[in-house]
Design a protein around this motif. Structure first.
Motif, mmCIF file in Angstrom:
data_model
loop_
_atom_site.group_PDB
_atom_site.id
_atom_site.type_symbol
_atom_site.label_atom_id
_atom_site.label_comp_id
_atom_site.label_asym_id
_atom_site.label_seq_id
_atom_site.Cartn_x
_atom_site.Cartn_y
_atom_site.Cartn_z
ATOM 1 N N HIS A 73 46.205 42.849 36.721
ATOM 2 C CA HIS A 73 46.121 43.797 37.832
ATOM 3 C C HIS A 73 45.524 45.099 37.318
ATOM 4 O O HIS A 73 45.889 45.573 36.226
ATOM 5 N N LEU A 74 44.622 45.694 38.105
ATOM 6 C CA LEU A 74 44.013 46.972 37.741
ATOM 7 C C LEU A 74 44.225 47.974 38.862
ATOM 8 O O LEU A 74 44.100 47.642 40.042
ATOM 9 N N LEU A 75 44.521 49.205 38.471
ATOM 10 C CA LEU A 75 44.565 50.333 39.395
ATOM 11 C C LEU A 75 43.343 51.188 39.083
ATOM 12 O O LEU A 75 43.236 51.763 37.992
ATOM 13 N N LEU A 76 42.400 51.255 40.009
ATOM 14 C CA LEU A 76 41.153 51.991 39.780
ATOM 15 C C LEU A 76 41.404 53.478 39.956
ATOM 16 O O LEU A 76 41.957 53.908 40.974
ATOM 17 N N LEU A 77 40.994 54.262 38.969
ATOM 18 C CA LEU A 77 41.275 55.697 38.965
ATOM 19 C C LEU A 77 40.183 56.522 39.619
ATOM 20 O O LEU A 77 40.233 57.752 39.580
ATOM 21 N N ASP A 78 39.208 55.862 40.216
ATOM 22 C CA ASP A 78 38.168 56.543 40.982
ATOM 23 C C ASP A 78 38.491 56.353 42.467
ATOM 24 O O ASP A 78 38.342 55.257 43.007
ATOM 25 N N PRO A 79 38.955 57.417 43.147
ATOM 26 C CA PRO A 79 39.318 57.269 44.570
ATOM 27 C C PRO A 79 38.162 56.801 45.444
ATOM 28 O O PRO A 79 38.387 56.253 46.528
ATOM 29 N N ALA A 80 36.934 57.004 44.983
ATOM 30 C CA ALA A 80 35.767 56.623 45.781
ATOM 31 C C ALA A 80 35.249 55.234 45.422
ATOM 32 O O ALA A 80 34.162 54.851 45.870
ATOM 33 N N ALA A 81 35.983 54.480 44.632
ATOM 34 C CA ALA A 81 35.527 53.152 44.222
ATOM 35 C C ALA A 81 35.248 52.278 45.438
ATOM 36 O O ALA A 81 36.026 52.259 46.401
ATOM 37 N N ASP A 82 34.123 51.566 45.393
ATOM 38 C CA ASP A 82 33.761 50.714 46.526
ATOM 39 C C ASP A 82 34.082 49.252 46.261
ATOM 40 O O ASP A 82 33.522 48.357 46.908
ATOM 41 N N VAL A 83 34.958 48.993 45.311
ATOM 42 C CA VAL A 83 35.445 47.635 45.067
ATOM 43 C C VAL A 83 36.969 47.662 45.099
ATOM 44 O O VAL A 83 37.585 48.725 45.039
ATOM 45 N N GLY A 84 37.579 46.507 45.188
ATOM 46 C CA GLY A 84 39.029 46.426 45.186
ATOM 47 C C GLY A 84 39.633 46.556 46.575
ATOM 48 O O GLY A 84 38.932 46.779 47.571
#
Length: 254
Positions: free
Chosen positions: A36-47
């Motif tokens: 499991h990954l928590l993406l630290l970029d609030p603007a990420a366009d994946v996930g």
């Protein structure tokens, strides 16, 4: 093959700043593969959007592997994440913990510990571009394994260059992580494995290792003058050795 590998370890946080180690080197070298990954970029366009934290998450080993092989993110500054153990515990993060995560993602440095109890993360990963990484490791042994694998691949490539088309290149012997751990006192200052100055004569490959500061990787290779060690691989004996040129206080002997 890169001209050099630069390594700096911050022992207070287990953060490793490196130059020359790629995203792929990291992914192939770690033992604790994330599920499991928590993406630290609030603007990420994946996930998938996780409403409690306001961040995107990637769940499942297959989805994580797809993310790791996504060429758009592989060498992008947007490639920043931390792994986590249990998706249900994300909903138990406090507002303070969420604010720490947002700060971490924006500033690329932690307010407190980089390892969150509720998340049970093993890594916090920041790709700074151009094979430059800042990664927080719960277990530094993971990094030593990545570095050993990278050096083995470099030597394998160099040995292959010396062989004729009709001669098979034997596999390079394993570089034990315990050998690299001998450099631990100097990794805290910053070290450069100067591959551009490496020599390969009489089936012996030698890499000079220089002391440098945290920003030393920006220097040209001919600007390093304080050699602290030499890493040697004897391809005939299939043996690695590390000759240290500093004393117990970390002072150069040359």
């Amino acid at each position: 093959m890169p001209d050099m590998l630069f390594v700096y370890i911050d022992t207070t946080s287990n953060a490793v700043f490196s130059k020359g180690i790629s995203h792929l080197d990291f992914v192939e070298g770690i033992v604790h593969q994330p599920n499991h990954l928590l993406l630290l970029d609030p603007a990420a366009d994946v996930g998938e959007y996780e409403p409690h934290s306001g961040l995107k998450v990637i769940n499942g080993s297959q989805a994580v592997n797809q993310f790791f092989t996504n060429k758009h993110y592989a060498n992008s500054n947007a490639n920043k994440w931390m792994d986590f153990n249990d998706p249900t515990l994300l909903k138990e993060l406090s507002p303070l913990e969420i604010s720490e995560l947002l700060y971490f993602g924006h500033m690329k440095t932690q307010l407190h510990s980089p390892f969150f109890y509720k998340l049970q993360n093993n890594f916090v990963y920041f790709n700074l571009g151009n094979d430059t990484l800042r990664v927080y490791y719960r277990y530094l042994d993971e990094f030593y394994r990545i570095l050993a694998n990278k050096l083995m691949r470099i030597v394998q490539e160099r040995c292959t260059e010396r062989r004729s088309l009709f001669r098979r290149t034997p596999a390079v012997a394993r570089l034990e992580t315990e050998t690299l751990k001998e450099l631990y006192p100097l990794f805290q200052e910053g070290l450069v494995f100067c591959l551009e100055q490496a020599t390969f004569e009489n089936q012996i490959y030698q890499v000079p290792i220089y002391l440098s500061d945290e920003k030393g990787w920006r220097k040209n290779t001919n600007q390093f003058d304080q050699q602290m060690a030499t890493l040697t691989y004897d391809s005939q004996q299939k043996r690695w050795t590390l000759a240290l040129d500093f004393d117990e206080m970390g002072l150069a002997l040359r």
